[in-house]
Design a protein around this motif. Structure first.
Motif, PDB file in Angstrom:
ATOM      1  N   ALA A   1       0.717  -1.080   0.138  1.00 49.50           N
ATOM      2  CA  ALA A   1       0.096   0.108  -0.173  1.00 49.50           C
ATOM      3  C   ALA A   1       0.884   1.367  -0.065  1.00 49.50           C
ATOM      4  CB  ALA A   1      -0.844   0.030   1.268  1.00 49.50           C
ATOM      5  N   ILE A   2       2.028   1.348   0.900  1.00 51.67           N
ATOM      6  CA  ILE A   2       2.735   2.347   0.895  1.00 51.67           C
ATOM      7  C   ILE A   2       3.517   2.502  -0.438  1.00 51.67           C
ATOM      8  CG2 ILE A   2       5.035   3.543   1.778  1.00 51.67           C
ATOM      9  CD1 ILE A   2       4.101   2.178   4.354  1.00 51.67           C
ATOM     10  N   THR A   3       3.817   1.692  -1.201  1.00 53.21           N
ATOM     11  CA  THR A   3       4.445   1.660  -2.409  1.00 53.21           C
ATOM     12  C   THR A   3       3.721   2.249  -3.312  1.00 53.21           C
ATOM     13  OG1 THR A   3       6.025  -0.323  -1.941  1.00 53.21           O
ATOM     14  CG2 THR A   3       5.874   0.436  -4.125  1.00 53.21           C
ATOM     15  N   LYS A   4       2.292   1.877  -3.337  1.00 53.21           N
ATOM     16  CA  LYS A   4       1.370   2.325  -4.397  1.00 53.21           C
ATOM     17  C   LYS A   4       0.966   3.746  -4.053  1.00 53.21           C
ATOM     18  CE  LYS A   4      -1.567  -1.545  -6.025  1.00 53.21           C
ATOM     19  NZ  LYS A   4      -2.865  -2.023  -6.009  1.00 53.21           N
ATOM     20  N   ASN A   5       0.747   3.991  -2.912  1.00 48.57           N
ATOM     21  CA  ASN A   5       0.047   5.211  -2.658  1.00 48.57           C
ATOM     22  C   ASN A   5       1.071   6.502  -2.079  1.00 48.57           C
ATOM     23  OD1 ASN A   5      -2.274   3.915  -3.027  1.00 48.57           O
ATOM     24  ND2 ASN A   5      -2.422   3.261  -0.981  1.00 48.57           N
ATOM     25  N   GLY A   6       2.402   5.886  -1.924  1.00 51.93           N
ATOM     26  CA  GLY A   6       3.268   6.823  -1.285  1.00 51.93           C
ATOM     27  C   GLY A   6       3.180   7.152   0.248  1.00 51.93           C
ATOM     28  N   LYS A   7       4.022   7.880   0.831  1.00 51.56           N
ATOM     29  CA  LYS A   7       3.839   8.212   2.365  1.00 51.56           C
ATOM     30  C   LYS A   7       4.786   9.495   2.514  1.00 51.56           C
ATOM     31  CE  LYS A   7       4.067   6.308   6.918  1.00 51.56           C
ATOM     32  NZ  LYS A   7       4.583   5.253   7.613  1.00 51.56           N
ATOM     33  N   GLY A   8       4.274  10.536   2.993  1.00 52.01           N
ATOM     34  CA  GLY A   8       5.173  11.542   3.479  1.00 52.01           C
ATOM     35  C   GLY A   8       6.250  11.882   2.150  1.00 52.01           C
ATOM     36  N   ARG A   9       7.481  11.824   2.103  1.00 52.44           N
ATOM     37  CA  ARG A   9       8.191  12.256   0.816  1.00 52.44           C
ATOM     38  C   ARG A   9       8.464  10.849   0.136  1.00 52.44           C
ATOM     39  NH1 ARG A   9      13.362  15.281   3.616  1.00 52.44           N
ATOM     40  NH2 ARG A   9      12.304  16.937   3.797  1.00 52.44           N
ATOM     41  N   MET A  10       7.950   9.544   0.416  1.00 47.75           N
ATOM     42  CA  MET A  10       7.944   8.446  -0.321  1.00 47.75           C
ATOM     43  C   MET A  10       7.000   8.453  -1.558  1.00 47.75           C
ATOM     44  SD  MET A  10       8.503   5.190  -1.170  1.00 47.75           S
ATOM     45  CE  MET A  10       7.797   4.040  -2.022  1.00 47.75           C
ATOM     46  N   PRO A  11       7.614   8.570  -2.795  1.00 45.58           N
ATOM     47  CA  PRO A  11       6.773   8.688  -3.880  1.00 45.58           C
ATOM     48  C   PRO A  11       5.731   7.626  -4.232  1.00 45.58           C
ATOM     49  CG  PRO A  11       8.989   8.321  -4.728  1.00 45.58           C
ATOM     50  CD  PRO A  11       9.110   8.519  -3.272  1.00 45.58           C
ATOM     51  N   ALA A  12       4.350   7.804  -5.013  1.00 42.14           N
ATOM     52  CA  ALA A  12       3.825   6.627  -5.211  1.00 42.14           C
ATOM     53  C   ALA A  12       4.148   6.189  -6.240  1.00 42.14           C
ATOM     54  CB  ALA A  12       1.990   7.610  -5.110  1.00 42.14           C
ATOM     55  N   TYR A  13       3.793   4.840  -6.528  1.00 43.50           N
ATOM     56  CA  TYR A  13       4.218   4.236  -7.725  1.00 43.50           C
ATOM     57  C   TYR A  13       3.021   3.420  -8.427  1.00 43.50           C
ATOM     58  CZ  TYR A  13       9.042   4.703  -6.772  1.00 43.50           C
ATOM     59  OH  TYR A  13      10.077   5.769  -6.606  1.00 43.50           O
ATOM     60  N   ASN A  14       1.721   3.880  -7.926  1.00 40.62           N
ATOM     61  CA  ASN A  14       0.627   3.372  -8.521  1.00 40.62           C
ATOM     62  C   ASN A  14       0.389   4.074  -9.973  1.00 40.62           C
ATOM     63  OD1 ASN A  14      -1.695   1.851  -8.796  1.00 40.62           O
ATOM     64  ND2 ASN A  14      -2.948   3.592  -7.419  1.00 40.62           N
ATOM     65  N   GLY A  15       0.343   3.205 -10.980  1.00 37.79           N
ATOM     66  CA  GLY A  15       0.126   3.751 -12.465  1.00 37.79           C
ATOM     67  C   GLY A  15       1.638   3.639 -13.137  1.00 37.79           C
ATOM     68  N   LYS A  16       2.879   3.763 -12.101  1.00 33.20           N
ATOM     69  CA  LYS A  16       4.274   3.613 -12.782  1.00 33.20           C
ATOM     70  C   LYS A  16       4.801   2.416 -12.685  1.00 33.20           C
ATOM     71  CE  LYS A  16       5.164   8.442 -10.897  1.00 33.20           C
ATOM     72  NZ  LYS A  16       5.648   8.767  -9.646  1.00 33.20           N
ATOM     73  N   LEU A  17       4.211   1.513 -11.793  1.00 29.86           N
ATOM     74  CA  LEU A  17       4.672  -0.010 -11.747  1.00 29.86           C
ATOM     75  C   LEU A  17       3.414  -0.708 -11.802  1.00 29.86           C
ATOM     76  CD1 LEU A  17       7.438  -0.036  -8.649  1.00 29.86           C
ATOM     77  CD2 LEU A  17       7.708  -0.087 -11.325  1.00 29.86           C
ATOM     78  N   THR A  18       3.378  -1.826 -12.352  1.00 29.60           N
ATOM     79  CA  THR A  18       2.016  -2.679 -12.261  1.00 29.60           C
ATOM     80  C   THR A  18       1.982  -3.277 -10.837  1.00 29.60           C
ATOM     81  OG1 THR A  18       3.289  -4.600 -13.013  1.00 29.60           O
ATOM     82  CG2 THR A  18       2.500  -3.453 -14.653  1.00 29.60           C
TER      83      THR A  18
END
Ligand code: HEC
Length: 106
Positions: free
Chosen positions: A73-90
């Motif tokens: 979920a964090i990888t998909k949606n990001g968190k704080g300064r962590m970028p979201a990868y939803n749509g960038k990674l399958t």
């Protein structure tokens, strides 16, 4: 500068998709291309960018205790300064990269 790193990452990722690979090495390649600059090659974030952005180590007790679903979920949606990868990674790539992160926690 950032865009050039991103462009290089995309080229690396494309090359890794072209090669037949097991799920884990695909996850490793994605990690190396997209995540290692902040999280560090070993997941401890002991890189200049990791320190600057105060990226937490994947080897912390909290990260080890986190469920696969929450890491995804964090990888998909990001968190704080962590970028979201939803749509960038399958979804499959995100699952692979999280599996690879697990191997860094041992
Ligand atoms: C631009 C730097 C940056 C990049 C690139 C980056 N991250 Fe992060 N990541 C962060 C930061 C900063 C945090 C801490 C977020 C917070 O807690 O506020 C974080 C947190 C996380 C967490 C939660 C860790 C925890 O202990 O709760 C996961 C999972 C994660 N990142 C996965 C990834 C994956 C997978 C990639 C590559 C696809 C990636 N990150 C790329 C900066 C980055």
């Amino acid at each position: 500068m950032k865009n050039r790193i991103r462009a290089a990452a995309v080229v690396l990722l494309a090359a890794s998709i072209a090669a037949p690979a097991f799920a884990q090495s695909a996850g490793a390649a994605t990690y190396k291309a997209k995540c290692a600059m902040c999280h560090g090659p070993d997941g401890t974030a002991a890189t200049p960018v990791g320190r600057m952005m105060k990226v937490p180590s994947f080897t912390s007790p909290a990260a080890k205790a986190a469920s696969e679903a929450s890491l995804i979920a964090i990888t998909k949606n990001g968190k704080g300064r962590m970028p979201a990868y939803n749509g960038k990674l399958t979804d499959a790539q995100i699952k692979e990269v999280v599996s690879f992160i697990r191997t860094l926690q041992k």
